[in-house]
Design an enzyme around this catalytic site. Structure first.
Site, PDB file in Angstrom:
ATOM      1  N   PRO A  10      40.220  50.218  19.641  1.00  0.00           N
ATOM      2  CA  PRO A  10      40.579  48.593  18.696  1.00  0.00           C
ATOM      3  C   PRO A  10      39.045  48.697  18.476  1.00  0.00           C
ATOM      4  O   PRO A  10      38.066  49.042  19.232  1.00  0.00           O
ATOM      5  CB  PRO A  10      40.634  47.532  20.394  1.00  0.00           C
ATOM      6  CG  PRO A  10      41.309  48.770  20.926  1.00  0.00           C
ATOM      7  CD  PRO A  10      41.787  50.576  20.511  1.00  0.00           C
ATOM      8  N   ASN A  11      39.058  48.039  17.363  1.00  0.00           N
ATOM      9  CA  ASN A  11      37.172  47.375  16.914  1.00  0.00           C
ATOM     10  C   ASN A  11      36.215  48.749  16.834  1.00  0.00           C
ATOM     11  O   ASN A  11      35.275  47.987  16.011  1.00  0.00           O
ATOM     12  CB  ASN A  11      36.730  46.497  17.977  1.00  0.00           C
ATOM     13  CG  ASN A  11      37.233  45.672  18.583  1.00  0.00           C
ATOM     14  OD1 ASN A  11      37.958  44.662  18.127  1.00  0.00           O
ATOM     15  ND2 ASN A  11      37.458  45.193  20.290  1.00  0.00           N
TER      16      ASN A  11
HETATM   17  O1  CA2 Z   1      31.141  54.026  23.036  1.00  0.00           O
HETATM   18  C1  CA2 Z   1      32.522  54.560  22.774  1.00  0.00           C
HETATM   19  O2  CA2 Z   1      32.651  54.956  22.101  1.00  0.00           O
HETATM   20  C2  CA2 Z   1      33.744  52.783  23.593  1.00  0.00           C
HETATM   21  O3  CA2 Z   1      34.745  53.443  23.481  1.00  0.00           O
HETATM   22  C3  CA2 Z   1      33.586  52.159  23.002  1.00  0.00           C
HETATM   23  C4  CA2 Z   1      34.477  51.111  22.753  1.00  0.00           C
HETATM   24  C5  CA2 Z   1      34.156  50.610  24.259  1.00  0.00           C
HETATM   25  O4  CA2 Z   1      34.774  49.080  24.655  1.00  0.00           O
HETATM   26  C6  CA2 Z   1      33.971  51.458  25.322  1.00  0.00           C
HETATM   27  O5  CA2 Z   1      33.467  50.555  26.173  1.00  0.00           O
HETATM   28  C7  CA2 Z   1      32.752  52.447  25.206  1.00  0.00           C
HETATM   29  C8  CA2 Z   1      33.708  49.198  22.030  1.00  0.00           C
HETATM   30  C9  CA2 Z   1      34.219  49.817  20.569  1.00  0.00           C
HETATM   31  C10 CA2 Z   1      33.603  48.361  19.662  1.00  0.00           C
HETATM   32  O6  CA2 Z   1      33.665  48.930  18.624  1.00  0.00           O
HETATM   33  C11 CA2 Z   1      32.371  47.938  18.053  1.00  0.00           C
HETATM   34  C12 CA2 Z   1      31.349  48.612  16.544  1.00  0.00           C
HETATM   35  C13 CA2 Z   1      30.475  47.418  16.286  1.00  0.00           C
HETATM   36  C14 CA2 Z   1      30.488  46.141  16.679  1.00  0.00           C
HETATM   37  C15 CA2 Z   1      30.843  46.002  17.599  1.00  0.00           C
HETATM   38  C16 CA2 Z   1      32.477  46.411  18.738  1.00  0.00           C
END
Ligand code: CA2
Length: 151
Positions: A10-11
């Site tokens: 997600p996201n």
């Molecule tokens: O560090 C990572 O890759 C995470 O898996 C990314 C997740 C986060 O919830 C984990 O704790 C760590 C979040 C992904 C969201 O990605 C975004 C990218 C750009 C803008 C907003 C969100």
């Protein structure tokens, strides 16, 4: 040609659009291109998928388990996004499908909020790549090719 599945949760479709200090400036399309280039170096086809839906990720993990058993795939590089910290269902899917999974996080989750310190995925994963930025995807692909060389 054997495959690796690069699965983003997600996201992660928002990569490069916000929070560059946390996740870098590359878009998901940039990351997927880099993964395909890394795969090509090792003679591996890279299948890239992203979903914001837990059930879709579960179905793809099941499919990967079948592909690995059939000898068509060597493993999965999986960034489960925030489902890392919540999803017993994804843990069970990896275990149930006996899928070979490298868990990956772009950011160093251990240097962030305490709610990111626990992973339901880690006990089901073969290995973990954390905090290497988007370059970590290439590292994880190379690790899979070294651990499970294609026959
Ligand atoms: O560090 C990572 O890759 C995470 O898996 C990314 C997740 C986060 O919830 C984990 O704790 C760590 C979040 C992904 C969201 O990605 C975004 C990218 C750009 C803008 C907003 C969100």
């Amino acid at each position: 040609m054997k495959k690796i599945l690069v699965l983003n949760g997600p996201n992660l479709n928002l990569l490069g659009q916000r929070e560059p200090e946390q996740y870098g400036r590359e878009t998901l399309a940039d990351v997927e291109r880099m993964c395909r280039e890394e795969g090509a170096k090792h003679g591996i086809e890279i299948d890239c998928r992203q979903s914001n839906w837990e059930g879709q990720l579960i179905d793809w993990i099941h499919e990967a388990g079948r592909e690995i058993k059939a000898g068509n795939m060597i493993g999965v590089v999986f960034n489960p996004g925030a489902y890392t910290h919540t999803s017993i269902a994804l843990h069970d899917a990896i275990k149930g499908a006996e899928a070979i999974v490298i868990e990956l996080h772009i950011s160093n989750v251990h240097a962030r909020e305490s709610f990111r310190h626990h992973s339901f995925i880690s006990p089901a994963a073969r290995g973990i790549v954390v905090g290497l930025g988007t370059k970590g995807y290439g590292v994880a692909i190379e690790a899979l090719t070294r651990l499970y060389p294609a026959q």
